[in-house]
Design a protein around this motif. Structure first.
Motif, mmCIF file in Angstrom:
data_model
loop_
_atom_site.group_PDB
_atom_site.id
_atom_site.type_symbol
_atom_site.label_atom_id
_atom_site.label_comp_id
_atom_site.label_asym_id
_atom_site.label_seq_id
_atom_site.Cartn_x
_atom_site.Cartn_y
_atom_site.Cartn_z
ATOM 1 N N ALA A 133 -8.372 132.604 113.538
ATOM 2 C CA ALA A 133 -6.980 132.207 113.301
ATOM 3 C C ALA A 133 -6.061 132.715 114.402
ATOM 4 N N TRP A 134 -6.277 133.940 114.846
ATOM 5 C CA TRP A 134 -5.430 134.519 115.899
ATOM 6 C C TRP A 134 -5.500 133.706 117.184
ATOM 7 N N ALA A 135 -6.709 133.374 117.620
ATOM 8 C CA ALA A 135 -6.860 132.594 118.848
ATOM 9 C C ALA A 135 -6.515 131.126 118.620
ATOM 10 N N GLY A 136 -6.872 130.594 117.444
ATOM 11 C CA GLY A 136 -6.585 129.191 117.167
ATOM 12 C C GLY A 136 -5.106 128.896 117.105
ATOM 13 N N PRO A 164 0.223 128.182 110.558
ATOM 14 C CA PRO A 164 -0.739 127.071 110.509
ATOM 15 C C PRO A 164 -1.439 126.852 111.844
ATOM 16 N N ILE A 165 -2.690 126.440 111.770
ATOM 17 C CA ILE A 165 -3.516 126.185 112.952
ATOM 18 C C ILE A 165 -3.768 124.678 113.042
ATOM 19 N N ASP A 166 -3.743 124.132 114.231
ATOM 20 C CA ASP A 166 -4.017 122.703 114.419
ATOM 21 C C ASP A 166 -5.406 122.356 113.896
ATOM 22 N N SER A 167 -5.537 121.136 113.372
ATOM 23 C CA SER A 167 -6.793 120.697 112.775
ATOM 24 C C SER A 167 -7.789 120.220 113.832
ATOM 25 N N SER A 185 -9.246 125.733 105.344
ATOM 26 C CA SER A 185 -7.779 125.790 105.232
ATOM 27 C C SER A 185 -7.269 126.102 106.631
ATOM 28 N N ASN A 186 -6.125 125.611 106.965
ATOM 29 C CA ASN A 186 -5.667 125.747 108.359
ATOM 30 C C ASN A 186 -4.863 127.014 108.601
ATOM 31 N N VAL A 187 -5.105 128.062 107.785
ATOM 32 C CA VAL A 187 -4.444 129.348 107.980
ATOM 33 C C VAL A 187 -5.432 130.468 107.655
ATOM 34 N N TYR A 188 -5.165 131.646 108.215
ATOM 35 C CA TYR A 188 -5.885 132.849 107.799
ATOM 36 C C TYR A 188 -5.168 133.446 106.604
ATOM 37 N N LEU A 189 -5.931 133.842 105.586
ATOM 38 C CA LEU A 189 -5.374 134.486 104.399
ATOM 39 C C LEU A 189 -6.132 135.782 104.133
ATOM 40 N N ASP A 190 -5.408 136.795 103.718
ATOM 41 C CA ASP A 190 -6.046 138.055 103.348
ATOM 42 C C ASP A 190 -6.984 137.817 102.162
ATOM 43 N N GLY A 191 -8.220 138.256 102.266
ATOM 44 C CA GLY A 191 -9.192 138.043 101.195
ATOM 45 C C GLY A 191 -9.789 136.654 101.174
ATOM 46 N N GLN A 192 -9.717 135.955 102.305
ATOM 47 C CA GLN A 192 -10.126 134.552 102.365
ATOM 48 C C GLN A 192 -11.622 134.344 102.139
ATOM 49 N N THR A 193 -12.442 135.285 102.534
ATOM 50 C CA THR A 193 -13.891 135.100 102.408
ATOM 51 C C THR A 193 -14.351 135.127 100.954
ATOM 52 N N ALA A 194 -13.674 135.896 100.105
ATOM 53 C CA ALA A 194 -13.934 135.901 98.654
ATOM 54 C C ALA A 194 -15.410 136.115 98.318
#
Length: 420
Positions: A97-100, A170-173, A282-291
């Motif tokens: 997400a950071w680089a994207g 948001p990150i481009d698709s 999803s086009n964003v990084y979210l905390d706890g995303q890996t679940a």
């Protein structure tokens, strides 16, 4: 040194505890399950269990699980247990997400792989060089990755537009595509709700509809992994390190080098799965995303008996159960209770035929209870649907544990020259 020379010690050892299903038998079992699923769909009217949309969603959810499982496969085939897959996925989501966000989604994919590989390098240094317990190192890496990404998010995303300390902008698709002509035809056929034909159309249609380029790459990595590990001298040497590193060393294999390579590749796969979550799913990084998908990927690898094909089936199963939570799952899960009950009764009959009477009786009792549950309810609580992927993970591992064979030296400490 020839590859046949390295293979000789392994060929002389019987593969006790391994599955003996041939490919035709496995395909017959899959066909039988599909027929039963079609019958259950007709009985219950739950057409969504084999719809094109359901299968497409299941594939998208199975990809990060499968990539994590492939990572675990590479690592454990070299003899290094990788509980740290979850942490490597977390690093992949953040770095991707950071680089994207800054340089585009494909650059994000590359950085996601690098992020996972960096986490794997730490795991390799701890386990291979310093002989730290593999489980301890993996758990420590998971904790470190979670803390590090939360800390970094406060400095990178908190002050950006549409970002926060727990979410990236948001990150481009990467875009999606269908197979021209075939996708629409299969979807039309699926909506006819014919016996078996429409179910096959839904299954195949889900594999050719709304595809991300990264999904295609991830699916292709399964046969590529099989070819590299089972059809090349490099793969043979790597697997020998996980079976008998002392014998491999005596034949000139640099065990440390192969373990490092395998663990770093393992982290790259897990990081790619993390990047898939933050860029494609999803086009964003979210905390706890890996679940917990790293752990489920590890479960898929174990279910697949440390083989790419079985791993892919396991990832598909877990992805499918996860998809029920996203597409009106209460009715569909209720229909699957009937399917599970039928499969349990068939499994009980098979166990009794094999003269395993106690497991057969236990399986039959569970099957009857599932029938009663189905007959006395119209739908299941939403909480059950949410917990379905994790319950299935536990059930599959508990039922398949007796027929598995891990690499012989998996998780065992190794020091250069210890066989002298």
């Amino acid at each position: 040194m020839s590859s046949a020379t390295v293979a000789k010690p392994q060929a002389q050892r019987p593969a006790r505890g391994g599955r003996t299903f041939s490919l035709p038998v496995l395909l017959l079992i899959i066909a039988g399950v599909l027929v039963l699923t079609s019958i259950v769909r007709l009985i219950t009217g739950a057409d969504g269990i084999t719809s094109t949309g359901q299968m497409s969603t299941a594939l998208r959810l199975a990809v990060p699980i499968g990539l994590a499982g492939l990572g675990g496969l590479w690592s454990e085939r070299s003899g290094v247990v990788n509980i740290g897959l979850e942490g490597m996925m977390i690093l992949g989501t953040w770095f991707g997400a950071w680089a994207g966000y800054q340089w585009g989604p494909w650059v994000g994919v590359v950085f996601g792989i690098i992020g996972g590989a960096l986490g794997a390098l730490l795991h390799a240094i701890a386990t291979v060089t310093f002989n730290v317990n593999h489980i301890v190192s993996g758990v420590a890496l998971n904790i470190l990755a979670l803390g590090a990404t939360r800390y970094l998010s406060k400095f990178t995303f908190a002050n950006t537009t549409e970002g926060s300390s727990k979410q990236s902008p948001p990150i481009d698709s990467l875009g999606t595509f269908d197979v021209p002509g075939l996708s629409s035809w299969l979807d039309t056929l699926n909506q006819k709700h014919w016996f078996l034909i429409s179910d096959l159309a839904g299954l195949i249609g889900g594999l050719v509809t709304d595809l991300s380029p990264l999904t295609v790459i991830a699916v292709a990595l399964v046969p590529v992994t099989w070819w590299v590990l089972w059809r090349t001298a490099f793969g043979l040497r790597l697997r020998s390190c996980g079976e008998n590193p002392v014998a491999a060393e005596s034949l000139g294999v640099n065990v440390y080098k192969y373990k490092y390579i395998a663990v770093i590749i393992s982290g790259g796969f897990a990081g790619l799965g993390g990047a898939f979550l933050s860029i494609v799913a999803s086009n964003v990084y979210l905390d706890g995303q890996t679940a917990g998908r790293g752990y489920i990927g590890l479960a898929a690898m174990i279910f697949g008996n440390w083989m790419p094909g079985g791993l892919a089936l396991g990832a598909g199963l877990f992805g499918y159960t996860d998809s029920l939570n996203l597409r009106g799952g209460t009715v569909n899960v209720h229909a699957l209770i009937l399917l599970i009950a039928i499969l349990l009764v068939i499994g009980a009959a098979y166990l009794v035929w094999r003269k395993r009477y106690v497991p057969g009786v236990v399986t039959a009792v569970i099957g009857v209870l599932m029938f009663v549950w189905y007959a006395t309810t119209n739908e299941v609580p939403r909480q059950v649907v949410t917990a379905t992927p994790y319950v299935v993970t536990l059930l599959v591992l508990s039922l398949s544990a007796q027929s598995l064979r891990m690499p012989k030296a998996d998780g065992l400490p190794y020091r250069k020259g210890q066989g002298k």
